[in-house]
Design an enzyme around this catalytic site. Structure first.
Site, PDB file in Angstrom:
ATOM      1  N   ARG A   1      12.056 -94.015 -30.199  1.00 35.64           N
ATOM      2  CA  ARG A   1      12.096 -94.390 -28.785  1.00 35.64           C
ATOM      3  C   ARG A   1      10.752 -94.217 -28.082  1.00 35.64           C
ATOM      4  O   ARG A   1      10.122 -93.174 -28.157  1.00 35.64           O
ATOM      5  CB  ARG A   1      13.170 -93.561 -28.072  1.00 35.64           C
ATOM      6  CG  ARG A   1      13.370 -93.922 -26.607  1.00 35.64           C
ATOM      7  CD  ARG A   1      14.538 -93.163 -26.038  1.00 35.64           C
ATOM      8  NE  ARG A   1      15.804 -93.689 -26.520  1.00 35.64           N
ATOM      9  CZ  ARG A   1      16.875 -92.946 -26.768  1.00 35.64           C
ATOM     10  NH1 ARG A   1      16.818 -91.639 -26.640  1.00 35.64           N
ATOM     11  NH2 ARG A   1      17.987 -93.502 -27.190  1.00 35.64           N
TER      12      ARG A   1
ATOM     13  N   TYR B   1       3.108 -78.899 -30.573  1.00 34.26           N
ATOM     14  CA  TYR B   1       4.508 -78.756 -30.956  1.00 34.26           C
ATOM     15  C   TYR B   1       4.636 -77.603 -31.938  1.00 34.26           C
ATOM     16  O   TYR B   1       3.869 -77.510 -32.896  1.00 34.26           O
ATOM     17  CB  TYR B   1       5.030 -80.028 -31.632  1.00 34.26           C
ATOM     18  CG  TYR B   1       5.433 -81.150 -30.707  1.00 34.26           C
ATOM     19  CD1 TYR B   1       4.733 -81.396 -29.533  1.00 34.26           C
ATOM     20  CD2 TYR B   1       6.504 -81.987 -31.021  1.00 34.26           C
ATOM     21  CE1 TYR B   1       5.093 -82.428 -28.695  1.00 34.26           C
ATOM     22  CE2 TYR B   1       6.868 -83.026 -30.193  1.00 34.26           C
ATOM     23  CZ  TYR B   1       6.161 -83.250 -29.029  1.00 34.26           C
ATOM     24  OH  TYR B   1       6.519 -84.277 -28.210  1.00 34.26           O
TER      25      TYR B   1
ATOM     26  N   ASN C   1       9.668 -85.888 -18.052  1.00 36.32           N
ATOM     27  CA  ASN C   1      11.008 -85.670 -18.613  1.00 36.32           C
ATOM     28  C   ASN C   1      12.066 -86.401 -17.800  1.00 36.32           C
ATOM     29  O   ASN C   1      12.965 -87.042 -18.351  1.00 36.32           O
ATOM     30  CB  ASN C   1      11.334 -84.175 -18.627  1.00 36.32           C
ATOM     31  CG  ASN C   1      10.600 -83.413 -19.708  1.00 36.32           C
ATOM     32  OD1 ASN C   1      10.006 -83.994 -20.601  1.00 36.32           O
ATOM     33  ND2 ASN C   1      10.631 -82.092 -19.616  1.00 36.32           N
TER      34      ASN C   1
ATOM     35  N   ARG D   1      16.394 -74.878 -27.308  1.00 30.75           N
ATOM     36  CA  ARG D   1      15.386 -75.225 -26.316  1.00 30.75           C
ATOM     37  C   ARG D   1      15.967 -76.040 -25.171  1.00 30.75           C
ATOM     38  O   ARG D   1      15.671 -75.805 -24.011  1.00 30.75           O
ATOM     39  CB  ARG D   1      14.258 -76.040 -26.968  1.00 30.75           C
ATOM     40  CG  ARG D   1      13.103 -76.320 -26.001  1.00 30.75           C
ATOM     41  CD  ARG D   1      12.136 -77.346 -26.543  1.00 30.75           C
ATOM     42  NE  ARG D   1      12.582 -78.707 -26.295  1.00 30.75           N
ATOM     43  CZ  ARG D   1      12.445 -79.713 -27.135  1.00 30.75           C
ATOM     44  NH1 ARG D   1      11.909 -79.504 -28.316  1.00 30.75           N
ATOM     45  NH2 ARG D   1      12.873 -80.911 -26.843  1.00 30.75           N
TER      46      ARG D   1
ATOM     47  N   HIS E   1      14.888 -90.187 -39.452  1.00 35.30           N
ATOM     48  CA  HIS E   1      14.262 -89.132 -38.655  1.00 35.30           C
ATOM     49  C   HIS E   1      13.742 -87.995 -39.524  1.00 35.30           C
ATOM     50  O   HIS E   1      13.000 -87.133 -39.057  1.00 35.30           O
ATOM     51  CB  HIS E   1      15.286 -88.598 -37.640  1.00 35.30           C
ATOM     52  CG  HIS E   1      14.724 -87.676 -36.611  1.00 35.30           C
ATOM     53  ND1 HIS E   1      14.977 -86.321 -36.612  1.00 35.30           N
ATOM     54  CD2 HIS E   1      13.918 -87.899 -35.555  1.00 35.30           C
ATOM     55  CE1 HIS E   1      14.364 -85.760 -35.588  1.00 35.30           C
ATOM     56  NE2 HIS E   1      13.703 -86.690 -34.934  1.00 35.30           N
TER      57      HIS E   1
END
Length: 744
Positions: free
Chosen positions: A459, A522, A95, A615, A489
């Site tokens: 990305r 996910y 991250n 989140r 998206h």
């Protein structure tokens, strides 16, 4: 850092994870009355800001660092299984890499070009960069200490050891020496630095050895760089023989290379060796309006990405000062961009340790279940996904509901069905070996009209997406890259089938990517439906994406950049008009949009209850007197990445509920094609409302945000017992579901 592997290692307790200094500093500025400042208006800011204080937004970059701090808190939690703690350490590192490559790099570029403006939080660009630097240095140090003082010793106690070279026996060193000569040495390229050899280019995120050499005859010191090959395993398993059958011992690749540098520099004395790592600006800039071919332009930009300017230099803490001076000078990094850390650097590699087959040290096994409405009546018969959709809408919740037996099966069955005439789908992130890609290719080969709207600018997935986009094109699929200036998206799939009563549309609208691999980790939602109006909206949206239809209107969908923000603000205002009888609940990854936040503040001022489940990044200040007394913000992290977005308006048994792909960020609302779909079946509305309410319960573990921007973890009750884990509860409840009408 290297560890030996004693039978019972001494564990050095490191300090608990503490709030970021950046947040403490912000709170101190507020106390001193210096935090409030005039904020220049943003094009996304609400026009109705009268009575709202200028310091009403938290800083998005600092908020992101706090999100990663929450990941680190999970790694520090002794109640989390040990291998999962190692995984959280790796996630934290990954991250932070992306944060520097994109957010920090972008901010530095804007400062350098003079186009950076004051943030919505009121901070000048240089102030934001300073806040990031202080916070990132602090968190990086905590991250390294947590691994060295807690996780590594605990792993060693379980027989999982990263041994130092000097900890190995002569026989082990000899075996690894043979492996070095046969496998590693041939791919190494030592690069000396002298008047004939300029300082080499250091690629982003590569691990490197800085080597100090001494010429034995002249006594002169020389510098060389050796890149640790990224395609070789970072953790090299040590064969310890049958006496250590249940032990996992490794040596790091850079240690193996360092121990054999004399073979790379024969005739020279290897004086000292240090590891270092550079992070570069890897955000893409493609001027689509000027690009004749977006695919070609993006391929050129990907080549340039490798040469982006450095934004962070990580070095081992014992690096010699004059070696560090050489690196900072040649790489042109400032002292604030240097991170001195204990070895080993780049703990993203800990995923190798986390993936070890040691089930007693990991989360309990979990296998997604087929949704009851999609389960075949007879075990030996295949599921009829299209037939189930004709009966009723189906709400999917991944990974609890299997992706492969629902969404993937939907695309595969549509591809194989002779009555299906066309399939249209958006693809943002997937894998080249995905069954969905194969299904689209098979559909095209069967003569169906197949459209794939591929977002090649997703990305860090750009190269993969270009590869399989070309594969689709070569198979006869109509591939388009969305609309100029906008990323596509939205998560949409549409199958058009010829039936006795005419054409019928079968639709899927989801919150997650069409990726079978990430769908296992996910958390996402999706709706399978034959609703004709939704199908008509999807047809119009796909036509807009593939053709020229700028004035397209939609009956049921909220579509960005035209109507997601305005539609949600309108729904918020309708609830605000109800006063204390109103209720707003949202689940998002991030919320920073000023116009929406201001609408939520106004709703709170009217007495409406506002519950936000976020989140990651959150710019909302909850619980501030006179601003947001009725706003609560919670965050949950766990074994699955919370990724779904849900928006619910109203109390009682029939709130208005939407789900979709959009986060409440400027990029999603202004520069992306996003879609939110209304959920109308009463049972589905009840399920989602219950989910949104559950995380706000005091019986469920979560993080709570206060008005000063401080997150507090609430995971123990008043007696010190663990609160319920939301994801564990969902695994249990979904596992007990049965198809209606079936006997237990």
């Amino acid at each position: 850092m290297t560890t030996t592997d004693p039978a019972a290692p001494d564990i050095v307790e490191s300090p608990s994870i503490v709030p970021l200094p950046t947040i403490r500093a912000a709170r101190q500025r507020a106390a001193n009355g210096r935090f409030i400042r005039s904020v220049s208006s943003s094009p996304n800011e609400s026009a109705d800001t009268e009575g709202l204080p200028p310091d009403r937004f938290l800083d998005r970059e600092v908020s992101w660092l706090q999100f990663n701090e929450r990941v680190l808190q999970l790694a520090a939690d002794p109640a989390v299984p040990l291998l999962e703690r190692a995984r959280y350490l790796a996630i934290f590192a990954s991250n932070l890499d992306e944060f520097f490559m994109v957010r920090v790099a972008g901010l530095m570029r804007r400062i350098a070009t003079g186009i950076a403006t004051r943030s919505a939080s009121g901070l000048e660009p240089r102030e934001v960069l300073d806040e990031i630097s202080v916070g990132a240095h602090d968190l990086s140090a905590q991250h390294a200490a947590l691994y060295a003082n807690q996780v590594a010793p605990l792993l060693a106690g379980e027989g999982i050891t990263i041994a130092g070279w000097d900890d190995l026996t002569e026989e082990e060193q000899s075996q690894l020496g043979e492996m070095f000569r046969s496998t590693v040495y041939p791919v190494l390229t030592p690069l000396a630095v002298d008047p004939a050899h300029p300082f080499p280019y250091i690629s982003g995120l590569s691990l490197n050895l800085a080597v100090l050499l001494i010429h034995p005859q002249t006594g002169r010191e020389h510098f060389a760089r050796v890149k640790v090959p990224p395609l070789l395993p970072r953790f090299i398993r040590i064969d310890s023989g049958p006496d250590h059958l249940y032990r996992d011992r490794f040596v790091l690749l850079e240690q193996l290379i360092a121990a054999h540098l004399d073979q790379l520099f024969p005739g020279m004395e290897v004086h000292e060796t240090f590891t270092f790592r550079v992070t570069r600006n890897e955000d893409l800039e493609v001027e689509e309006d000027d690009a004749e071919n977006l695919l070609t332009a993006l391929e050129r930009e990907l080549t340039r990405r490798r040469f982006g300017p450095p934004v962070r230099l990580e070095v081992v803490e014992d690096m010699d000062d004059h070696v560090l001076d050489l690196l900072t000078r040649e790489l042109r990094v400032s002292p604030s961009e240097v991170y001195r850390l204990p070895a080993p650097l780049d703990l993203t590699a800990l995923t190798t340790i986390a993936d070890l087959d040691r089930t007693e040290l990991a989360f309990p096994g979990f296998v997604p279940k087929t949704h009851p409405d999609l389960a075949p009546v007879e075990r030996s018969a295949p599921s009829d996904i299209l037939g189930a959709m004709r009966e009723k809408d189906i709400l999917l919740h991944h990974p609890y509901d299997s992706f492969s037996t629902s969404v993937q099966a939907f695309i595969e069955q549509a591809a194989a069905d002779p009555a299906v005439l066309a399939i249209k789908q958006t693809l943002y992130r997937t894998s080249g070996d995905s069954p969905i890609i194969d299904a689209l290719i098979e559909a095209a080969a069967a003569g169906k009209q197949v459209l794939a709207v591929v977002e090649i600018k997703a990305r860090f997935d750009e190269e993969n997406n270009i590869s399989w986009a070309r594969k689709l094109e070569h198979a006869g699929v109509h591939v388009v890259y969305g609309m100029v200036g906008l990323k596509t998206h939205a998560k949409l799939a549409l199958a058009v089938r010829e039936e006795p009563g005419g054409l019928r549309r079968y639709s899927h609208v989801g919150t997650g990517n069409y990726n079978p691999k990430t769908a296992r980790i996910y958390e996402d939602l999706g709706l399978l439906t034959c609703d004709e109006t939704i199908g008509e909206d999807l047809s119009r949206l796909f036509n807009q994406l593939s053709g020229m239809a700028p004035r397209t209107k939609f009956k049921r969908l909220l579509v960005a950049p035209r109507s997601v923000r305005s539609g949600l603000v309108e729904l918020v205002e309708a609830e605000a008009a109800k006063g204390p009888d109103g209720q707003i609940r949202m689940k998002v990854n991030s919320i920073v949009d000023e116009a929406l936040i201001d609408a939520l503040y106004r709703a709170s001022g009217a007495g409406c209850r506002v519950d936000l489940w976020v989140r990651g990044i959150c710019a909302v200040r909850p619980g501030v007197p006179g601003l947001s007394e009725n706003v609560r913000v919670r965050s949950t992290l766990g074994r699955f990445l919370e990724h779904s977005r849900v928006f619910a308006f109203g109390k009682g048994s029939s709130p208005q509920v939407y789900l979709g792909s959009a986060d409440m960020m400027h990029r999603n609302l202004d520069r992306r094609v996003e879609a939110l779909v209304p959920v109308t079946e009463r049972a589905h509305v009840k399920t989602l409302a219950k989910l949104l309410d559950r995380v706000m319960s005091e019986d469920v573990a979560s993080w709570h945000l206060d008005g000063d921007g401080q997150w507090t973890r609430q995971h123990l009750d008043d007696d010190g017992q663990p609160l319920a884990d939301l994801q564990s509860q969902l695994i249990d409840s979904y596992g007990r579901r049965r198809r209606p009408g079936r006997r237990r």
